[in-house]
Design a protein around this motif. Sequence first.
Motif, PDB file in Angstrom:
ATOM      1  N   LEU A  33       0.778  -1.214  -0.131  1.00  0.00           N
ATOM      2  CA  LEU A  33       0.067   0.001   0.014  1.00  0.00           C
ATOM      3  C   LEU A  33       0.871   1.169   0.050  1.00  0.00           C
ATOM      4  O   LEU A  33       1.019   2.055   1.007  1.00  0.00           O
ATOM      5  CB  LEU A  33      -0.865  -0.110   1.043  1.00  0.00           C
ATOM      6  CG  LEU A  33      -2.211   0.753   1.261  1.00  0.00           C
ATOM      7  CD1 LEU A  33      -2.902   0.485  -0.242  1.00  0.00           C
ATOM      8  CD2 LEU A  33      -3.006   0.637   2.448  1.00  0.00           C
ATOM      9  N   SER A  34       1.287   1.592  -1.224  1.00  0.00           N
ATOM     10  CA  SER A  34       2.069   2.615  -1.361  1.00  0.00           C
ATOM     11  C   SER A  34       1.892   3.286  -2.782  1.00  0.00           C
ATOM     12  O   SER A  34       1.611   2.406  -3.873  1.00  0.00           O
ATOM     13  CB  SER A  34       3.773   2.483  -1.438  1.00  0.00           C
ATOM     14  OG  SER A  34       4.148   2.200  -0.010  1.00  0.00           O
ATOM     15  N   VAL A  35       1.872   4.500  -3.083  1.00  0.00           N
ATOM     16  CA  VAL A  35       1.623   4.958  -4.627  1.00  0.00           C
ATOM     17  C   VAL A  35       2.921   5.563  -4.700  1.00  0.00           C
ATOM     18  O   VAL A  35       3.629   6.174  -3.799  1.00  0.00           O
ATOM     19  CB  VAL A  35       0.524   5.895  -4.602  1.00  0.00           C
ATOM     20  CG1 VAL A  35      -0.886   5.068  -4.666  1.00  0.00           C
ATOM     21  CG2 VAL A  35       0.420   7.065  -3.670  1.00  0.00           C
ATOM     22  N   SER A  63      -3.246   8.943  -8.215  1.00  0.00           N
ATOM     23  CA  SER A  63      -3.066   7.419  -7.720  1.00  0.00           C
ATOM     24  C   SER A  63      -3.549   7.318  -6.249  1.00  0.00           C
ATOM     25  O   SER A  63      -4.273   6.390  -5.668  1.00  0.00           O
ATOM     26  CB  SER A  63      -1.519   6.979  -7.633  1.00  0.00           C
ATOM     27  OG  SER A  63      -1.066   7.137  -9.092  1.00  0.00           O
ATOM     28  N   ALA A  64      -3.147   8.214  -5.510  1.00  0.00           N
ATOM     29  CA  ALA A  64      -3.615   8.074  -3.862  1.00  0.00           C
ATOM     30  C   ALA A  64      -5.055   8.284  -3.983  1.00  0.00           C
ATOM     31  O   ALA A  64      -5.719   7.793  -2.868  1.00  0.00           O
ATOM     32  CB  ALA A  64      -2.845   9.228  -3.111  1.00  0.00           C
ATOM     33  N   ILE A  67      -6.724   5.163  -4.580  1.00  0.00           N
ATOM     34  CA  ILE A  67      -6.846   4.231  -3.528  1.00  0.00           C
ATOM     35  C   ILE A  67      -7.423   4.443  -2.409  1.00  0.00           C
ATOM     36  O   ILE A  67      -7.569   3.365  -1.342  1.00  0.00           O
ATOM     37  CB  ILE A  67      -5.179   3.575  -3.493  1.00  0.00           C
ATOM     38  CG1 ILE A  67      -4.499   3.315  -4.876  1.00  0.00           C
ATOM     39  CG2 ILE A  67      -4.998   2.734  -2.270  1.00  0.00           C
ATOM     40  CD1 ILE A  67      -5.067   2.065  -5.585  1.00  0.00           C
ATOM     41  N   SER A 103       7.268   8.671  -3.403  1.00  0.00           N
ATOM     42  CA  SER A 103       6.266   7.742  -2.967  1.00  0.00           C
ATOM     43  C   SER A 103       5.315   8.264  -1.904  1.00  0.00           C
ATOM     44  O   SER A 103       6.014   9.026  -0.909  1.00  0.00           O
ATOM     45  CB  SER A 103       6.947   6.286  -2.669  1.00  0.00           C
ATOM     46  OG  SER A 103       7.718   5.927  -3.618  1.00  0.00           O
ATOM     47  N   SER A 115      -7.534   1.940   3.783  1.00  0.00           N
ATOM     48  CA  SER A 115      -6.714   2.901   3.091  1.00  0.00           C
ATOM     49  C   SER A 115      -6.984   4.323   3.868  1.00  0.00           C
ATOM     50  O   SER A 115      -6.159   4.932   4.379  1.00  0.00           O
ATOM     51  CB  SER A 115      -6.702   3.163   1.714  1.00  0.00           C
ATOM     52  OG  SER A 115      -8.067   3.347   1.310  1.00  0.00           O
ATOM     53  N   ALA A 157      -3.811   3.793 -11.555  1.00  0.00           N
ATOM     54  CA  ALA A 157      -2.903   4.256 -10.264  1.00  0.00           C
ATOM     55  C   ALA A 157      -1.782   3.494 -10.054  1.00  0.00           C
ATOM     56  O   ALA A 157      -1.653   2.349 -10.438  1.00  0.00           O
ATOM     57  CB  ALA A 157      -3.882   3.884  -9.136  1.00  0.00           C
ATOM     58  N   VAL A 159       0.332   2.096  -8.146  1.00  0.00           N
ATOM     59  CA  VAL A 159       0.193   1.445  -6.692  1.00  0.00           C
ATOM     60  C   VAL A 159       1.362   0.347  -6.680  1.00  0.00           C
ATOM     61  O   VAL A 159       1.017  -0.693  -7.554  1.00  0.00           O
ATOM     62  CB  VAL A 159      -1.253   1.167  -6.363  1.00  0.00           C
ATOM     63  CG1 VAL A 159      -1.965   0.315  -7.147  1.00  0.00           C
ATOM     64  CG2 VAL A 159      -1.282   0.615  -4.995  1.00  0.00           C
ATOM     65  N   ASN A 160       2.218   0.322  -5.686  1.00  0.00           N
ATOM     66  CA  ASN A 160       3.079  -0.466  -5.652  1.00  0.00           C
ATOM     67  C   ASN A 160       2.629  -2.067  -5.374  1.00  0.00           C
ATOM     68  O   ASN A 160       3.403  -2.898  -6.484  1.00  0.00           O
ATOM     69  CB  ASN A 160       3.958  -0.338  -4.318  1.00  0.00           C
ATOM     70  CG  ASN A 160       4.852   0.771  -4.322  1.00  0.00           C
ATOM     71  OD1 ASN A 160       4.612   1.884  -4.987  1.00  0.00           O
ATOM     72  ND2 ASN A 160       5.931   0.844  -3.559  1.00  0.00           N
TER      73      ASN A 160
END
Length: 304
Positions: A33-35, A63-64, A67, A103, A115, A157, A159-160
């Motif tokens: 859970l990282s963008v 992206s954030a 998510i 990030s 989230s 997005a 997202v990692n």
Amino acid sequence: MANIYDQAYFGEQLIPFKDANLSVASSAILYGLSVYTVFHVAHTPDGMLAFRLPEHFERLQNSAKIIGLEPPTGQWDYEAFLNAAKELMKANQPTRDVFVRASLHAEALLSGTRSRGVKTVFSMFVYDADPIVPRDGARLKTSLWRRIPDIAIPSRAKVNGAYVNSVLARQDAIDSGYDDCIFLDSSGHVCELSAANIFMVRKGVLYTPDTFTDLLEGINRLSIIQLAQDNGIKVVERSIDLTELYIADEVFMSGTSAFLSPVVEVDARPLTAEKSITERLGRLHHDVLHGQAPAYADWLTKLA
Ligand code: PMP
């Protein structure tokens, strides 16, 4: 591995890169859970020039938003993002082109699969701008792994956690002796590579999959569409069949870490030697990144 510079930005300050760490119990680690975004910074006689920084900031925000992650202060601030990038350049003094990875991580511990309202932290670090594919012609293999659809994990997005999809497909391509994969979307149309967008030329027209094709809306993709149009090349965004790539006049990829690089083979089918549009746009893209195309000077932000 590319050289990573000593100073990183983490939690609103510069600290040694080796100390910029997240807990193994954070949602960033537990759920991916990282963008993030990665942007190019050119080392030029006019200073360190970042490519399309506001667009990278906007994509990180988007992206954030998709998510449901929120920045630490609850407020997004481009000035703070720009200042962090400037401080990083000042602290690390790179003497060549670099990439910056920025990030937003969910750093809360054991906060479960959610989230919104989860504590986050920003990070930024600098590394040498080495390309992830051979620049003189990549060989691609169509992946058996399909691109994750927008209704599962949106590629729009960055997202990692979603990059497990890219790892599966690219590792499979490497295991088979290729440089990278081609993802098809769930309806079987050409989508993108593991970390780059794809273009093909047929009879002088430039085609690229449209944004309904579950792809990442690449900042270089948009830039190349504009560069082509400004140079009188017709661009069409539409669904592309895999077999169209086999018989295309030219195929190339675009991305921050892939730059604009030609494709020479798809699924054991060599492409034609024709590369005129690829080379023309590749030169222009290089010049734009390095501040050598005055018409596009406003795509660059001076960091140092
Ligand atoms: N697709 C994917 C899946 C990527 O990871 C990337 C790299 N960010 C791209 C396309 C190209 O995007 P950009 O041009 O913004 O680097």
